[in-house]
Structure formats: C-alpha cells, structure tokens
Design an enzyme around this catalytic site. Structure first.
Site, PDB file in Angstrom:
ATOM      1  N   ASP A  50     -47.268 -63.892  40.693  1.00 47.14           N
ATOM      2  CA  ASP A  50     -46.465 -64.762  41.280  1.00 47.14           C
ATOM      3  C   ASP A  50     -45.982 -64.231  42.725  1.00 47.14           C
ATOM      4  OD1 ASP A  50     -43.960 -66.576  41.929  1.00 47.14           O
ATOM      5  OD2 ASP A  50     -44.333 -67.295  39.861  1.00 47.14           O
ATOM      6  N   ASN A 103     -51.790 -71.505  37.302  1.00 50.15           N
ATOM      7  CA  ASN A 103     -50.663 -72.471  36.684  1.00 50.15           C
ATOM      8  C   ASN A 103     -49.683 -72.432  38.199  1.00 50.15           C
ATOM      9  OD1 ASN A 103     -47.955 -73.499  35.100  1.00 50.15           O
ATOM     10  ND2 ASN A 103     -47.424 -71.560  36.148  1.00 50.15           N
ATOM     11  N   TYR A 169     -48.743 -84.145  46.423  1.00 51.49           N
ATOM     12  CA  TYR A 169     -49.020 -83.416  44.982  1.00 51.49           C
ATOM     13  C   TYR A 169     -49.959 -84.189  44.043  1.00 51.49           C
ATOM     14  CZ  TYR A 169     -47.109 -81.541  40.459  1.00 51.49           C
ATOM     15  OH  TYR A 169     -46.747 -80.941  39.313  1.00 51.49           O
ATOM     16  N   LYS A 173     -53.126 -82.663  42.399  1.00 51.46           N
ATOM     17  CA  LYS A 173     -53.382 -82.473  41.031  1.00 51.46           C
ATOM     18  C   LYS A 173     -54.965 -83.203  40.339  1.00 51.46           C
ATOM     19  CE  LYS A 173     -49.950 -79.804  40.314  1.00 51.46           C
ATOM     20  NZ  LYS A 173     -50.210 -78.395  39.811  1.00 51.46           N
ATOM     21  N   ILE A 202     -41.439 -81.718  32.190  1.00 48.19           N
ATOM     22  CA  ILE A 202     -41.031 -80.670  31.313  1.00 48.19           C
ATOM     23  C   ILE A 202     -39.741 -79.926  32.143  1.00 48.19           C
ATOM     24  CG2 ILE A 202     -41.823 -78.284  30.751  1.00 48.19           C
ATOM     25  CD1 ILE A 202     -43.836 -80.805  29.932  1.00 48.19           C
ATOM     26  N   THR A 204     -38.077 -77.344  33.750  1.00 43.31           N
ATOM     27  CA  THR A 204     -38.602 -76.164  34.392  1.00 43.31           C
ATOM     28  C   THR A 204     -37.446 -76.163  35.690  1.00 43.31           C
ATOM     29  OG1 THR A 204     -40.274 -77.064  35.824  1.00 43.31           O
ATOM     30  CG2 THR A 204     -40.632 -76.185  33.616  1.00 43.31           C
TER      31      THR A 204
HETATM   32  P1  NAP Z   1     -41.763 -73.675  38.685  1.00 41.34           P
HETATM   33  O1  NAP Z   1     -40.545 -73.538  37.638  1.00 41.34           O
HETATM   34  O2  NAP Z   1     -41.303 -74.095  40.151  1.00 41.34           O
HETATM   35  O3  NAP Z   1     -42.589 -72.319  38.615  1.00 41.34           O
HETATM   36  C1  NAP Z   1     -43.734 -72.065  39.514  1.00 41.34           C
HETATM   37  C2  NAP Z   1     -43.878 -70.823  39.927  1.00 41.34           C
HETATM   38  O4  NAP Z   1     -45.054 -70.738  40.908  1.00 41.34           O
HETATM   39  C3  NAP Z   1     -42.708 -70.333  40.773  1.00 41.34           C
HETATM   40  O5  NAP Z   1     -42.469 -68.862  40.426  1.00 41.34           O
HETATM   41  C4  NAP Z   1     -43.145 -70.169  42.421  1.00 41.34           C
HETATM   42  O6  NAP Z   1     -42.237 -69.270  42.739  1.00 41.34           O
HETATM   43  C5  NAP Z   1     -44.666 -69.778  42.015  1.00 41.34           C
HETATM   44  N1  NAP Z   1     -45.544 -70.196  43.163  1.00 41.34           N
HETATM   45  C6  NAP Z   1     -45.232 -70.879  44.274  1.00 41.34           C
HETATM   46  N2  NAP Z   1     -46.089 -70.871  45.273  1.00 41.34           N
HETATM   47  C7  NAP Z   1     -46.822 -69.971  44.651  1.00 41.34           C
HETATM   48  C8  NAP Z   1     -47.881 -69.545  45.481  1.00 41.34           C
HETATM   49  N3  NAP Z   1     -48.372 -69.876  46.728  1.00 41.34           N
HETATM   50  N4  NAP Z   1     -48.495 -68.319  44.771  1.00 41.34           N
HETATM   51  C9  NAP Z   1     -48.178 -67.788  43.600  1.00 41.34           C
HETATM   52  N5  NAP Z   1     -47.209 -68.424  42.981  1.00 41.34           N
HETATM   53  C10 NAP Z   1     -46.505 -69.390  43.566  1.00 41.34           C
HETATM   54  O7  NAP Z   1     -42.830 -74.656  38.012  1.00 41.34           O
HETATM   55  P2  NAP Z   1     -43.257 -75.310  36.754  1.00 41.34           P
HETATM   56  O8  NAP Z   1     -42.453 -76.675  36.556  1.00 41.34           O
HETATM   57  O9  NAP Z   1     -43.165 -74.256  35.545  1.00 41.34           O
HETATM   58  O10 NAP Z   1     -44.822 -75.776  37.093  1.00 41.34           O
HETATM   59  C11 NAP Z   1     -45.746 -74.778  36.653  1.00 41.34           C
HETATM   60  C12 NAP Z   1     -47.048 -75.662  36.978  1.00 41.34           C
HETATM   61  O11 NAP Z   1     -47.121 -76.932  35.974  1.00 41.34           O
HETATM   62  C13 NAP Z   1     -47.260 -76.246  38.412  1.00 41.34           C
HETATM   63  O12 NAP Z   1     -48.644 -76.118  38.757  1.00 41.34           O
HETATM   64  C14 NAP Z   1     -46.636 -77.653  38.349  1.00 41.34           C
HETATM   65  O13 NAP Z   1     -47.219 -78.349  39.395  1.00 41.34           O
HETATM   66  C15 NAP Z   1     -47.198 -78.251  36.855  1.00 41.34           C
HETATM   67  N6  NAP Z   1     -46.482 -79.100  36.252  1.00 41.34           N
HETATM   68  C16 NAP Z   1     -45.068 -79.128  36.375  1.00 41.34           C
HETATM   69  C17 NAP Z   1     -44.634 -80.140  35.551  1.00 41.34           C
HETATM   70  C18 NAP Z   1     -43.091 -80.115  35.239  1.00 41.34           C
HETATM   71  O14 NAP Z   1     -42.555 -81.209  34.723  1.00 41.34           O
HETATM   72  N7  NAP Z   1     -42.372 -79.173  35.416  1.00 41.34           N
HETATM   73  C19 NAP Z   1     -45.342 -81.403  35.315  1.00 41.34           C
HETATM   74  C20 NAP Z   1     -46.431 -81.322  35.490  1.00 41.34           C
HETATM   75  C21 NAP Z   1     -47.332 -80.460  36.054  1.00 41.34           C
HETATM   76  P3  NAP Z   1     -41.176 -69.708  43.807  1.00 41.34           P
HETATM   77  O15 NAP Z   1     -40.267 -70.521  43.021  1.00 41.34           O
HETATM   78  O16 NAP Z   1     -40.720 -68.559  44.472  1.00 41.34           O
HETATM   79  O17 NAP Z   1     -41.818 -70.862  44.681  1.00 41.34           O
END
Ligand code: NAP
Length: 265
Positions: A50, A103, A169, A173, A202, A204
C-alpha cells in the site's frame, strides 16, 4: 495444491493456502485489508502492499496477532519500478508468488463527464488501470517460472453498468475487466488464471468518503442496493479467496459481481 489438516478439539480445518504466498495491493484499508486477513486465515504467507504505511502496519499487526506470517512492502502501484520491487521483494522473502489480489484503487473526484479535469482523469487511470496492468506485468513472469498462479483484479459494478459522476472511475474499471479477459486467454494454457471481482456498495473508507458521514446520502446509496444494505469487505474477500483457490480451478477470464444484486437491475 498442498493442504494440511489441523486437528484438535474442534473439527479438522482445511487450510487451503498452507505453504502458499499471496500478494495484496491496497491492503492497508477496506477490502484489501479483509482479503489479506482472509488469505492469512487460510494459511498463506501474505505480502501487504500500500502507499499508506500506517494502515498497512495495522493490517500486519492483525495478521500477526492471529499467528499468521506477513510482510509489508510499500509500493505505489502506478509506478513500474515500485511494482517490480514489490514482486522482487516477495520472492526474495518467501521464494515464490502463488496468487495476487490487485486491489489498490482510488475513486477520484465525482463530476459529470464534461467537468472531469484532465488531472483527475489521468490520476484515476494511472492508479486503477495502469496500476493493475503493472501488477500483471510483474506478477505473471514469476508465475510463469512456477508454472501456475491465480490473479484477481479489483473491478467494480461501475465497470458493468453506469453510475453518474464516475466516468473516469467507471472507465478504469471497465478497462480492468477487458484487461482481465485478455490476460486470462493469454496465460490459460500456462497454468495462470486471471479473474476480476466487481463489488457493489461495500462499507469501506472509500464509501464513507462518498457519503461524507451523511446518513441521508448513505440511505440513498443503500436504496440502490437490491439487497437493502451495504456489503462487508469480508464478503468480497471470500469471493477473492475462492477465486484464488483450487475450488475455482476451471474459472478464468471472469468478472464476478459481488454486489447484492446491483447489476441485475
Ligand atoms: P479504500 O478503503 O480506499 O482502500 C484502498 C487502499 O488503496 C487505501 O489504503 C489506499 O491508500 C490504497 N491506495 C491508493 N492509491 C494507491 C496506490 N497508488 N498504490 C498503492 N495503494 C494505493 O478502498 P476500498 O473500498 O477497500 O476499495 C478497494 C478496491 O475495491 C478499489 O480498487 C475499489 O475501486 C474497489 N471497489 C470498492 C467498492 C466499494 O464500495 N468500497 C466497490 C467497488 C469496487 P490511501 O487511503 O492512502 O489512498
């Protein structure tokens, strides 16, 4: 695939990933953290990556507290050199790479398509789409050397159906789904399976940033979920673990919704 049976007073538990090594990007938060924990619970050594070092250290602590083995390697997935180092350090520490959950992702700023800034577009593409490609680029050669591997990419329901305000976004995707299918075809005969998960809404930190803590906005978003609630990060992690396991040995090139019915509307 090696499996060990741990017996005791409770029924024997099959540890699917005993002796295996997995890599999770974006593992400091949300779905990535849940997936890293889930892999460790199945017996894998996990490399947590990360840009958020403090969050990653917390994931590391959670895994260690359960007796799991993990390593943190800081890497920005949009930078080729850092992703290459990540895979290199994984192999240096654990000797192999059996599966990866690519991810890490960002939501970018929400605005109608014509108002999206070039800077926002480029950043979202660099992290989400180029980031997943760079991971594939550096993970696949190691898996080819081993003759097997399983990769899961984080896509989204927005790569399948539209969502207003999220054009960069959604495009990233959708791109991940295309990339997943091409890589799956290219490496299917080499023992490497490549799939994607498409989460719905989700609970998060990413989603919480979207709601801004407003119960009204949260209720509006939940109202779009046929199942009537947000998913938990662990519910996506279970699908990721299954896709990486031998139980999904005939599944490749798929973009699997884990979405409470979102894409069925
Ligand atoms: P999250 O809680 O924001 O976690 C994402 C993590 O990735 C954070 O720790 C972030 O760090 C890190 N990150 C950001 N930019 C990065 C980079 N350039 N290199 C390495 N790490 C990086 O998000 P999440 O909701 O768990 O989502 C995880 C994945 O699932 C994402 O790809 C998201 O698009 C996808 N997704 C999420 C949802 C949802 O509803 N949550 C739905 C569909 C898809 P920082 O916090 O410091 O930026």
């Amino acid at each position: 695939m090696t499996k060990i049976l741990i017996s005791g007073s409770s029924p024997p538990v099959q540890r699917e990933f005993h002796g295996k090594v997995g890599l999770v990007t974006g593992a400091a938060s949300g779905i990535g953290r849940a997936a890293a924990n889930a892999f460790a619970e199945e017996g894998a050594c996990v490399v947590i990556s990360d840009v958020d070092s403090a969050g990653a250290e917390e994931t590391l602590r959670q895994i260690s507290a359960k007796g799991g083995e993990a390593l943190f390697v800081r890497a920005d997935v949009s930078k080729s050199r850092e992703v290459s180092d990540l895979v290199e350090q994984t192999v240096k520490k654990f000797g192999r790479l059996d599966f990866a959950y690519n991810n890490a992702g960002i939501e970018g700023k929400l605005s109608p398509t014509a108002d999206v800034t070039e800077e926002n577009w480029d950043r979202v593409m660099a992290v989400n789409l180029k980031g997943v490609w760079l991971c594939l680029k550096h993970e696949i050669p190691q898996m080819l050397k081993q003759g097997r591997g399983a990769i899961v990419n984080a896509a989204s329901v927005t790569g399948i159906v539209g969502f207003r305000g999220l054009s960069a976004y959604a495009a990233s995707k959708g791109g991940i789904i295309g990339l997943t299918k091409v890589a799956a075809l290219e490496y299917a005969k080499s023992g490497i399976r490549v799939n994607a998960v498409c989460p719905g809404l989700i609970r998060t930190p990413m989603t919480m940033r979207r709601t801004g803590g407003s119960p009204k906005v949260e209720a509006e978003l939940v109202g779009m979920e046929p199942i009537g609630r947000m998913g938990a990060p662990e519910e996506v992690a279970k699908a990721v673990v299954w896709l990486c396991s031998s139980r999904a040995s005939f599944v490749t090139g798929q973009a699997i919704p884990v979405d409470g019915g979102w894409t069925s509307q």
